[in-house]
Design an enzyme around this catalytic site. Structure first.
Site, PDB file in Angstrom:
ATOM      1  N   THR A  57       0.128   3.528 -12.841  1.00  0.00           N
ATOM      2  CA  THR A  57      -0.687   2.401 -12.409  1.00  0.00           C
ATOM      3  C   THR A  57      -1.842   2.241 -13.391  1.00  0.00           C
ATOM      4  OG1 THR A  57      -2.055   3.827 -11.007  1.00  0.00           O
ATOM      5  CG2 THR A  57      -0.101   2.840  -9.998  1.00  0.00           C
ATOM      6  N   GLU A 116       4.699   0.380  -8.176  1.00  0.00           N
ATOM      7  CA  GLU A 116       5.402   1.197  -7.194  1.00  0.00           C
ATOM      8  C   GLU A 116       6.694   0.566  -6.687  1.00  0.00           C
ATOM      9  OE1 GLU A 116       0.949   2.075  -6.631  1.00  0.00           O
ATOM     10  OE2 GLU A 116       2.218   0.431  -7.283  1.00  0.00           O
ATOM     11  N   LYS A 139     -16.207  -9.524   3.911  1.00  0.00           N
ATOM     12  CA  LYS A 139     -16.511  -9.553   5.350  1.00  0.00           C
ATOM     13  C   LYS A 139     -17.905 -10.102   5.546  1.00  0.00           C
ATOM     14  CE  LYS A 139     -15.533  -7.143   9.584  1.00  0.00           C
ATOM     15  NZ  LYS A 139     -14.930  -5.940  10.210  1.00  0.00           N
ATOM     16  N   TRP A 153     -13.507 -12.540   8.014  1.00  0.00           N
ATOM     17  CA  TRP A 153     -12.974 -12.285   6.677  1.00  0.00           C
ATOM     18  C   TRP A 153     -12.919 -13.567   5.850  1.00  0.00           C
ATOM     19  CZ3 TRP A 153     -12.953  -7.485   5.236  1.00  0.00           C
ATOM     20  CH2 TRP A 153     -12.685  -6.467   6.157  1.00  0.00           C
TER      21      TRP A 153
END
Length: 538
Positions: free
Chosen positions: A182, A327, A435, A440
């Site tokens: 990654t 992944e 937030k 959100w």
């Protein structure tokens, strides 16, 4: 019962050699463009296998590549796994610290290095603990001066290699074939190991018509780097299918991409949004024939609606969104308009194309909220969980597995919604959601809306701490170069006002010269957030 045959990469090469020996790989290198038939490429793959074994590479050993997109890198893609070793594609844009870490962590035994990238490896050579040989991939007849030892010429080794060499038949489908790391935007990079079986099945998915539909008749230009998530699996699938490959080589620019599309009549290409923003700018400034393109695939982060609309309406280039991760090999979703969706308005169609699409056959997903409850509809946000035959079940050497792999699912960290048609929309990364006052705000939705403004080249939205609301959004914008594209904060806010609730609107709009990006072209929000907080406190 069916026959128990092994799904391995060497069997893919055999098909290419048998059925597509005349098809071509067009490779741009330091000295120009070279063309090879697949017959020549497979022969070179076999000789590379012989070379690696002569250097002491055994089954399970890791061979690292430090290279651009070209024919030699493609040869390593198949040759290394076909001798039972593990291909480690190293991201050339990582920091020195991360390069040292992943080469040592993977325990690479041999490194294949492009000549122009030698200084990057020379600068860290004394800290590499496991590398026993350095092979320089160069077009020159003589090796450049280098402090690396022992060092060999790729082409000289191939010239001396056994011409009758054949790959081992002792590979099993669950053996490791490759490893990628990654990009390590937070903490150290994590290794993901790909099996022969996973790559084989993923390549099948890439060839499905309702995903990417890669076929023998295609001419592909993989802009996505071969050191990033297996170039989204295209080198494996394209070689297997007999697809003509146009490999763009070192220091690629939007101009080079446009020229190669026109010259080689490219039918399909794939890259991140920053690539397609750059190409769009080049198309608008120059005059190129892109009529051969049947589609562009965009992944890595969300593409702005305005860019999608311009490609489709002005240039007649179909635009596909895809989603995946290191992944996941990486293909998980691709945007497709369903056959019965024939009466969509332009805006409705654009709304679907701006999402990440339908889950490809073979993969399962579910969306859960913070309490682990499955979200029932397209309005409720939740974390995306994935499982399937080409999805990792752990990180290499067990690094930090607990958060990402639970209950047989990969927990992606991506917050999504799934509408009534099953179309996935990435709302944000869990760490990038804003937030505000207990509600959100999606930074991705704001970014896409801002980038629809005719004067905006790029936009990135980050959160800053707020004593009253907890967090508030700040928009960072790069304007287009032309003088007519000088706008103000008020212009952006008024543009957004009809599209969002008042409390979603950014508190600040900062105009900057450049948005920092990761090694694979995604917005680097961690660094940008630091810059914004520093600027706002001055």
């Amino acid at each position: 019962m069916m026959m128990d045959t092994q799904l391995t990469l060497d069997s893919m090469i055999k098909r290419t050699e048998q059925y597509f020996p005349k098809k071509e790989v067009i490779s741009r290198t330091q000295i120009g463009v070279q063309t090879f038939t697949y017959k020549e490429i497979v022969s070179r793959m076999k000789r590379l296998g012989s070379v690696l074994e002569s250097l002491g590479v055994k089954k399970g050993d890791r061979v690292g590549t430090f290279a651009w997109n070209h024919h030699r890198h493609l040869e390593a893609y198949f040759s290394v796994p076909s001798i039972g070793a593990v291909l480690h594609t190293i991201n050339i844009r990582l920091s020195q610290e991360h390069l040292i870490y992943i080469i040592n962590h993977a325990e690479d035994k041999v490194l294949l290095i492009d000549e122009d990238l030698l200084p990057l490896i020379e600068s860290i050579k004394d800290e590499l603990n496991t590398v026993e040989a350095f092979v320089v991939m160069t077009d020159n007849e003589t090796l450049p001066g280098t402090s690396l030892q022992p060092v060999y010429s790729y082409e000289e080794l191939l010239d001396k290699a056994e011409s009758t060499y054949e790959f081992s038949a002792e590979i099993e489908e669950n053996d490791p074939a490759g490893i990628c790391y990654t990009s390590g935007t937070t903490g150290k990079p994590k290794g993901v190991v790909y099996s022969h079986r996973g790559i084989y099945l993923h390549s099948m998915a890439v060839g499905m018509k309702d995903t990417i539909g890669l076929s023998e008749s295609d001419i592909i230009l993989p802009v996505v780097p071969m050191f990033h998530a297996n170039a989204w699996g295209m080198p494996f699938a394209a070689t297997w299918m007999g697809t003509t490959q146009v490999l763009p080589g070192p220091n690629m620019t939007p101009k080079i991409i446009a020229e190669m599309i026109e010259k080689y009549k490219v039918t399909f290409s794939a890259g991140v949004p920053t690539i397609w923003l750059g190409l769009l700018k080049e198309l608008e400034q120059g005059s190129y024939n892109t009529s051969s393109l049947r589609a562009l695939l965009c992944g890595g982060s969300a593409a702005p609606k305005g860019m999608i609309h311009t490609y489709e309406s002005k240039y007649g280039i179909p635009f596909l969104h895809g989603y995946g991760m290191t992944e996941t090999s990486p293909l998980v979703t691709v945007t497709r308009i369903k056959s019965y969706q024939t009466d969509l308005s332009v805006d409705e169609r654009l709304e679907i194309l701006s999402k990440q699409g339908l889950v490809v056959p073979g993969i399962e997903i579910k969306v859960v909220n913070e309490n682990g409850e499955v979200q029932p509809n397209g309005k409720d946000m939740g974390e995306l969980l994935i499982r399937g035959p080409w999805i990792a079940d752990s990180y290499y050497k067990g690094d930090r597995n607990s958060d990402a792999f639970q209950g047989g699912w990969l927990h992606t960290g991506d917050v999504v919604t799934v509408d009534e048609e099953g179309v996935v929309k990435i709302v944000d990364r869990t760490k990038d959601l804003i937030k505000s006052g207990g509600e959100w705000i999606s930074s991705v939705d704001l970014e896409n809306a801002i980038m629809a403004h005719e004067s905006v080249f790029e936009a990135c939205v980050v959160s800053v701490p707020d004593p009253k609301w907890q967090e508030r959004p700040v928009a960072c914008i790069v304007l287009k170069d032309e003088p007519q594209h000088q706008i103000t904060k008020d212009d952006i806010i008024e543009f957004l006002r009809p599209q969002f609730a008042k409390w979603w609107l950014p508190d600040e709009v900062l105009f900057i010269d450049e948005i920092p990006k990761t090694s694979v072209g995604k917005f680097l929000k961690v660094k940008l957030r630091e810059q914004v907080e520093k600027q706002l406190t001055l």
